[in-house]
Design an enzyme around this catalytic site. Structure first.
Site, PDB file in Angstrom:
ATOM      1  N   ASP A   1      46.389  57.328  54.035  1.00  0.00           N
ATOM      2  CA  ASP A   1      47.446  56.290  54.227  1.00  0.00           C
ATOM      3  C   ASP A   1      47.479  55.699  52.884  1.00  0.00           C
ATOM      4  O   ASP A   1      46.621  54.652  52.712  1.00  0.00           O
ATOM      5  CB  ASP A   1      47.530  55.552  55.364  1.00  0.00           C
ATOM      6  CG  ASP A   1      48.897  54.720  55.635  1.00  0.00           C
ATOM      7  OD1 ASP A   1      49.791  54.759  54.794  1.00  0.00           O
ATOM      8  OD2 ASP A   1      48.779  53.950  56.435  1.00  0.00           O
TER       9      ASP A   1
ATOM     10  N   ALA B   1      49.928  53.292  50.767  1.00  0.00           N
ATOM     11  CA  ALA B   1      51.234  52.485  50.857  1.00  0.00           C
ATOM     12  C   ALA B   1      51.490  51.552  49.572  1.00  0.00           C
ATOM     13  O   ALA B   1      52.262  50.847  49.568  1.00  0.00           O
ATOM     14  CB  ALA B   1      51.234  51.429  52.005  1.00  0.00           C
TER      15      ALA B   1
ATOM     16  N   LYS C   1      56.801  49.424  48.952  1.00  0.00           N
ATOM     17  CA  LYS C   1      56.123  48.425  48.307  1.00  0.00           C
ATOM     18  C   LYS C   1      56.448  48.583  46.831  1.00  0.00           C
ATOM     19  O   LYS C   1      56.947  47.652  46.019  1.00  0.00           O
ATOM     20  CB  LYS C   1      54.707  48.238  48.579  1.00  0.00           C
ATOM     21  CG  LYS C   1      54.377  47.582  49.891  1.00  0.00           C
ATOM     22  CD  LYS C   1      54.537  48.224  50.893  1.00  0.00           C
ATOM     23  CE  LYS C   1      54.102  47.666  52.435  1.00  0.00           C
ATOM     24  NZ  LYS C   1      54.348  48.592  53.443  1.00  0.00           N
TER      25      LYS C   1
ATOM     26  N   TRP D   1      45.386  48.675  59.687  1.00  0.00           N
ATOM     27  CA  TRP D   1      46.675  48.385  59.953  1.00  0.00           C
ATOM     28  C   TRP D   1      47.014  48.735  61.472  1.00  0.00           C
ATOM     29  O   TRP D   1      46.801  49.528  61.980  1.00  0.00           O
ATOM     30  CB  TRP D   1      47.529  49.302  59.325  1.00  0.00           C
ATOM     31  CG  TRP D   1      49.140  48.866  59.182  1.00  0.00           C
ATOM     32  CD1 TRP D   1      49.554  47.536  59.323  1.00  0.00           C
ATOM     33  CD2 TRP D   1      50.118  49.865  59.464  1.00  0.00           C
ATOM     34  NE1 TRP D   1      51.138  47.859  59.087  1.00  0.00           N
ATOM     35  CE2 TRP D   1      51.382  49.375  59.464  1.00  0.00           C
ATOM     36  CE3 TRP D   1      50.121  51.334  59.437  1.00  0.00           C
ATOM     37  CZ2 TRP D   1      52.714  49.941  59.765  1.00  0.00           C
ATOM     38  CZ3 TRP D   1      51.311  51.974  59.614  1.00  0.00           C
ATOM     39  CH2 TRP D   1      52.476  51.514  59.762  1.00  0.00           C
TER      40      TRP D   1
END
Length: 394
Positions: free
Chosen positions: A208, A210, A243, A127
């Site tokens: 991470d 998400a 999300k 990312w």
């Protein structure tokens, strides 16, 4: 003094969004912005979120500040969702943050505070904000091979060779599930090999996560993170609710820091609180309270899980249909990786020139590195995208 400022690099995705808005073609397809959209092109408010907000409006009696780390009930509910019983809660400190990005930023700030000379190993690609934030903070970035341009899967041998260069002062950043931007994920056997390397090197893992619930399911997507948490002495986790709860604009995230010794948890918690105070004082609460309300109410949680599962299965169906259409048009299975990837994104694995060609010729908008948002597709646009890919000679 303002005249001393230099122009900052333009955000490529925001620039792409502007191009898309200005394109007059009725057939244009937006696969660039990283937001879930349904078949009508709308990012819907989930049923459980609406119900939780109605409940809050009826019951909430104050908008006073929460603590510096946010509402403890939120941290507890999120730890249940992410970690279940994989880690000793006495070893865990946590702090609410403005979105997953805020959690990533606070984690990197904490790394710099703990070990000023630490390097952070990041997947290639990753990312873009990971590298951007690290650069802004002056933390050295070391890229490790991840995406195999031939198979469009994980280059695991290359990854392990590169991670072998990590030392006890370094951090290894991993995507918990639904790798962004590639969509290619490690399997649990590979995760165990990474854990063994981390234990041998003595470095600090950071995850991470998400997109929990967007890949193979809530429990399945949490399995790698839980596997890591059950074995390593220390761990950082940056989590996002944007999300899987669809609350992008509420900026709801959480930073978890798991230490080796429960006796040190108050010190770790104090440092998380301090970082929040320096950067934004008290974290936003509305989204966190919505999430807490859903996760602690059996009926709301069941409805949220059902809708999230519908979303997940819908994206898998889009992936399969796109792969099938490309197989039909190309007469080969070279695009089968699209059905194997997980999450919102897939890296098509082509050149910026061909991405631009698809934009100019077919009004297909995706990021220059060929990352495309699968959730931006529907029944009508799948054939258009597939034909554009074939016409461009991808």
């Amino acid at each position: 003094m303002l005249t001393n400022l230099k122009e900052q690099p333009k955000d490529k995705i925001l620039g792409l969004m502007a191009q898309y808005r200005e394109d007059p073609r009725a057939t244009k397809v937006d696969l660039g912005v990283g937001v879930y959209k349904n078949a009508e092109g709308i990012t819907p408010v989930m049923r459980a979120v609406k119900a939780a907000e109605r409940k809050l409006v009826a019951e909430q009696e104050t908008k006073a500040y929460t603590g510096l780390a946010g509402d403890p009930a939120y941290s507890s509910a999120m730890c249940d969702l992410l970690l279940a019983d994989s880690a000793d809660r006495a070893r865990i400190a946590a702090a609410a943050t403005p979105g997953g990005t805020g959690a990533v930023r606070q984690a990197f700030e904490l790394v710099k505070q703990m070990s000023p000379n630490a390097r952070v190993f990041v997947s290639d690609p990753t990312w873009p904000n990971h590298v951007s934030i690290l650069g802004y903070l002056g933390i050295e970035v070391v890229k490790y091979r991840y995406f195999d341009g031939e198979t469009r899967g994980v280059n695991f041998d290359g990854m392990m060779e590169d991670l072998a260069g990590a030392t006890a002062d370094d951090v290894i950043l991993l995507h918990g599930c639904c790798h962004n931007p590639t969509g290619a994920n490690l399997n649990l056997t590979q995760w165990q090999s990474v854990i063994d390397l981390i234990l041998a090197k003595g470095c600090l893992p950071m995850i991470d996560i998400a997109y929990q619930g967007f890949g193979d399911g809530l429990e399945e997507d949490a399995a790698p993170t839980r596997l890591v948490a059950s074995q390593v002495p220390e761990l950082l986790i940056a989590a996002s609710c944007s999300k899987n709860f669809g609350i992008y604009r509420e900026r709801t995230g959480l930073l978890i820091a798991m230490g080796a010794d429960a006796a040190n948890t108050p010190v770790v918690q104090g440092n998380l609180n301090h970082l929040n105070r320096q950067n934004f004082s008290f974290p936003p609460d509305h989204g966190a309270r919505v999430v807490t309300t859903i996760l602690t109410d059996p009926e709301l949680k069941a409805d949220w899980m059902a809708e999230l599962e519908e979303t997940r299965l819908g994206m898998l169906e889009l992936r399969q249909k796109l792969a099938d259409e490309l197989q039909r048009l190309s007469g080969s299975d070279r695009f089968g990786f699209l059905a194997q990837h997980r999450g919102m994104f897939s890296l098509l694995g082509t050149t910026p020139d061909l991405v631009e060609k698809m934009r100019v010729d077919n009004a297909i908008y995706m990021v220059g590195d060929s990352r495309m948002n699968i959730a931006g597709l529907n029944e009508n646009t799948i054939p258009m995208l597939a034909q554009a890919i074939i016409d461009a000679g991808v």
